[in-house]
Design a protein around this motif. Structure first.
Motif, PDB file in Angstrom:
ATOM      1  N   THR A   1       0.921  -1.248   0.002  1.00 28.69           N
ATOM      2  CA  THR A   1      -0.047  -0.115   0.143  1.00 28.69           C
ATOM      3  C   THR A   1       0.893   1.369  -0.081  1.00 28.69           C
ATOM      4  O   THR A   1       0.394   2.236  -0.372  1.00 28.69           O
ATOM      5  N   ASN A   2       2.097   1.232   0.656  1.00 26.13           N
ATOM      6  CA  ASN A   2       2.950   2.350   0.631  1.00 26.13           C
ATOM      7  C   ASN A   2       4.199   2.292  -0.174  1.00 26.13           C
ATOM      8  O   ASN A   2       4.753   3.087  -0.641  1.00 26.13           O
ATOM      9  N   ASN A   3       4.946   0.953  -0.208  1.00 25.74           N
ATOM     10  CA  ASN A   3       6.132   0.734  -0.817  1.00 25.74           C
ATOM     11  C   ASN A   3       6.222  -0.270  -1.854  1.00 25.74           C
ATOM     12  O   ASN A   3       5.339  -1.078  -1.980  1.00 25.74           O
ATOM     13  N   CYS A   4       6.988  -0.069  -2.492  1.00 27.96           N
ATOM     14  CA  CYS A   4       7.497  -1.010  -3.748  1.00 27.96           C
ATOM     15  C   CYS A   4       8.873  -1.597  -3.229  1.00 27.96           C
ATOM     16  O   CYS A   4       9.719  -0.734  -3.510  1.00 27.96           O
ATOM     17  N   ARG A   5       8.893  -2.989  -2.968  1.00 29.08           N
ATOM     18  CA  ARG A   5       9.992  -3.580  -2.573  1.00 29.08           C
ATOM     19  C   ARG A   5      10.617  -4.640  -3.380  1.00 29.08           C
ATOM     20  O   ARG A   5       9.692  -5.301  -3.935  1.00 29.08           O
ATOM     21  N   MET A   6      11.866  -5.038  -3.978  1.00 24.40           N
ATOM     22  CA  MET A   6      12.202  -5.907  -4.780  1.00 24.40           C
ATOM     23  C   MET A   6      13.591  -6.460  -3.888  1.00 24.40           C
ATOM     24  O   MET A   6      14.280  -6.099  -3.215  1.00 24.40           O
ATOM     25  N   LEU A   7      13.725  -7.833  -4.115  1.00 25.39           N
ATOM     26  CA  LEU A   7      15.135  -8.542  -3.663  1.00 25.39           C
ATOM     27  C   LEU A   7      15.298  -9.760  -4.346  1.00 25.39           C
ATOM     28  O   LEU A   7      14.379 -10.540  -4.893  1.00 25.39           O
TER      29      LEU A   7
ATOM     30  N   VAL B   1      20.489 -15.556  -4.495  1.00 25.55           N
ATOM     31  CA  VAL B   1      20.818 -17.092  -4.708  1.00 25.55           C
ATOM     32  C   VAL B   1      20.786 -17.981  -3.442  1.00 25.55           C
ATOM     33  O   VAL B   1      21.162 -17.431  -2.554  1.00 25.55           O
ATOM     34  N   PRO B   2      20.441 -19.062  -3.679  1.00 24.85           N
ATOM     35  CA  PRO B   2      20.597 -20.090  -2.521  1.00 24.85           C
ATOM     36  C   PRO B   2      21.996 -20.046  -1.826  1.00 24.85           C
ATOM     37  O   PRO B   2      23.002 -20.048  -2.580  1.00 24.85           O
ATOM     38  N   SER B   3      21.957 -20.254  -0.573  1.00 24.37           N
ATOM     39  CA  SER B   3      23.228 -20.023   0.099  1.00 24.37           C
ATOM     40  C   SER B   3      23.060 -20.734   1.592  1.00 24.37           C
ATOM     41  O   SER B   3      22.453 -20.137   2.443  1.00 24.37           O
ATOM     42  N   GLY B   4      23.361 -21.984   1.663  1.00 23.76           N
ATOM     43  CA  GLY B   4      23.093 -22.731   2.842  1.00 23.76           C
ATOM     44  C   GLY B   4      21.723 -23.031   3.087  1.00 23.76           C
ATOM     45  O   GLY B   4      20.979 -23.416   2.149  1.00 23.76           O
ATOM     46  N   PRO B   5      20.993 -22.663   4.319  1.00 17.14           N
ATOM     47  CA  PRO B   5      19.702 -22.746   4.397  1.00 17.14           C
ATOM     48  C   PRO B   5      18.840 -21.652   4.149  1.00 17.14           C
ATOM     49  O   PRO B   5      17.653 -21.455   4.109  1.00 17.14           O
ATOM     50  N   ALA B   6      19.405 -20.580   3.665  1.00 20.63           N
ATOM     51  CA  ALA B   6      18.477 -19.425   3.145  1.00 20.63           C
ATOM     52  C   ALA B   6      19.186 -19.069   1.741  1.00 20.63           C
ATOM     53  O   ALA B   6      19.165 -19.522   0.843  1.00 20.63           O
ATOM     54  N   PHE B   7      19.597 -17.664   1.750  1.00 21.72           N
ATOM     55  CA  PHE B   7      20.010 -17.106   0.383  1.00 21.72           C
ATOM     56  C   PHE B   7      21.031 -15.981   0.513  1.00 21.72           C
ATOM     57  O   PHE B   7      21.153 -15.474   1.960  1.00 21.72           O
ATOM     58  N   HIS B   8      21.563 -15.579  -0.396  1.00 25.61           N
ATOM     59  CA  HIS B   8      22.638 -14.531  -0.586  1.00 25.61           C
ATOM     60  C   HIS B   8      22.125 -13.276  -1.393  1.00 25.61           C
ATOM     61  O   HIS B   8      21.502 -13.973  -2.469  1.00 25.61           O
ATOM     62  N   VAL B   9      21.989 -12.046  -0.750  1.00 24.47           N
ATOM     63  CA  VAL B   9      21.266 -11.225  -1.317  1.00 24.47           C
ATOM     64  C   VAL B   9      22.356 -10.507  -2.908  1.00 24.47           C
ATOM     65  O   VAL B   9      23.295 -10.280  -2.539  1.00 24.47           O
ATOM     66  N   LEU B  10      21.643 -10.505  -3.928  1.00 27.21           N
ATOM     67  CA  LEU B  10      22.429 -10.096  -5.021  1.00 27.21           C
ATOM     68  C   LEU B  10      22.130  -8.385  -5.193  1.00 27.21           C
ATOM     69  O   LEU B  10      22.985  -7.566  -5.602  1.00 27.21           O
ATOM     70  N   ASP B  11      20.856  -8.164  -5.004  1.00 27.72           N
ATOM     71  CA  ASP B  11      20.227  -6.961  -5.364  1.00 27.72           C
ATOM     72  C   ASP B  11      18.909  -6.530  -4.346  1.00 27.72           C
ATOM     73  O   ASP B  11      18.250  -7.553  -4.274  1.00 27.72           O
ATOM     74  N   SER B  12      18.882  -5.264  -4.005  1.00 27.11           N
ATOM     75  CA  SER B  12      17.444  -4.770  -3.447  1.00 27.11           C
ATOM     76  C   SER B  12      17.124  -3.754  -3.818  1.00 27.11           C
ATOM     77  O   SER B  12      17.951  -2.740  -4.289  1.00 27.11           O
TER      78      SER B  12
END
Length: 365
Positions: A45-51, A54-65
């Motif tokens: 309603t207020n923001n547009c967000r992108m993330l 790539v998979p990294s262990g049990p989670a992920f590594h952020v390339l861009d936001s």
């Protein structure tokens, strides 16, 4: 012209070949050696967000936001429709996301819209326009799925509770709550997600409250009145699940994910500026949370605008968000609060990665 011809389904992703081509257009031939990336876009309603990660262990590594205030729900409470200027801002932000995605080899994209598009009479028309203008597979999700994505992103925090957890997400146009059963000790949050007992969505968020109750929250009496209104909306959920009784028995944790909660945490921790590493995953005693809330309410509009954890862009939304939080905390007073600086984008990425891993295991079995 509309067509009723069924589209062939891609054998791996379950998406149509037309949708797959929409994803492939964002792949970058210069990135072929990098593991496939996943992209999540949350148009709120207020923001547009992108993330992008790539998979990294049990989670992920952020390339861009990416994050931009678009105020898609501006005026929606009064008119019932998304305004032309608000839709233009949102499409511009989504176009930036689409352009940035061309940098990465993207295996899958998920783009969602939430309460503003659910409420607006022209919400579906806007989503169709945004899809056509940007090539992004934007879709409006239900409150139930919104709760599920928040649950996915906060699973590791929820799994630290003893028996139960109450997860809440204070958004721009609505507030979602999830009452969950915690897995057994030592549970792997990537494989053993908390079990949803029940969920509740109320059509009250920081944007809708700021428009409907402009200025009310700046006085002690007005703030208390808004808190009482929100508690009335929460009461049916309490009557069904008797969460207060469970809290009195012990072993229940309150988990919050929203800008409101992270702001309260930043003030409660006396941070000189907002630092995600200090806030995400922090568990604050109830007294410390109350001190942070009281400090915010005492700052006044000028103080809120000048504080480095808030700033002028968010000053209109802080006190309405605090009123929603105060209602939740008064209704369900727990010993502490777990703070999550994560949300729907992280939930989408975790879900896509988990699904890809499951397909990989199945095809290689």
């Amino acid at each position: 012209m509309a067509s009723d011809v069924a589209l062939p389904i891609h054998p791996v992703s379950g998406r149509s070949t037309t949708e797959r081509r929409g994803v492939d257009r964002f792949a970058s031939p210069q990135r072929r050696t990098r593991p496939p990336a996943f992209a999540a876009i949350d148009l709120g309603t207020n923001n547009c967000r992108m993330l992008v990660g790539v998979p990294s262990g049990p989670a992920f590594h952020v390339l861009d936001s990416f994050s931009r205030v678009v105020r898609l729900g501006e005026g929606l409470y009064r008119t019932g429709v998304l305004s032309d200027s608000a839709m233009d801002r949102a499409v511009d932000a989504l176009a930036i996301c689409a352009e940035r995605l061309k940098r990465w080899q993207v295996a899958e994209i998920r783009a969602i819209a939430t309460e503003a598009c659910r409420q607006a009479e022209n919400g579906a028309d806007f989503v169709a326009r945004a899809r056509s203008a940007t090539g992004l597979p934007l879709e409006t999700i239900s409150p139930r799925e919104e709760v599920g994505l928040a649950l996915e992103s906060c699973a590791s925090l929820i799994n630290q509770a003893e028996r139960r957890a109450l997860l809440f997400d204070i958004g721009g146009g609505s507030t979602e709550l999830a009452w969950v059963r915690v897995p057994g000790m030592g549970a792997d949050s990537d494989r053993n997600l908390p079990q949803l007992i029940g969920y509740h969505s109320i059509p009250v968020g920081v944007v809708t409250l700021s428009e409907r109750c402009a200025g009310w929250c700046e006085t002690e009496a007005g703030f208390a009145g808004v808190v009482d209104e929100v508690k009335a909306l929460l009461r049916p959920f309490e009557q069904i699940h008797r969460i207060g009784q469970e809290i009195r028995q012990g072993g229940v944790r309150l988990v919050g994910t929203s800008g409101t909660v992270t702001t309260i945490a930043g003030i409660a921790l006396n941070l000189d500026r907002y630092r995600r590493g200090a806030i995400d995953g922090a568990v604050l005693p109830r007294g410390q949370v109350a001190d942070g809330l009281a400090s915010i309410c005492a700052m006044g509009r000028a103080g809120l605008a000048q504080h480095p954890c808030i700033g002028p862009d968010r000053v209109d939304f802080v006190l309405p968000g605090c009123a929603i939080f105060a209602a939740i905390e008064e209704m369900w007073p727990t010993q502490d609060l777990a703070v999550a600086d994560r949300g729907l984008r992280e939930g989408m990425l975790m879900r896509m990665i988990r699904s890809a891993r499951s397909r990989h295991r199945r095809y290689n079995a």
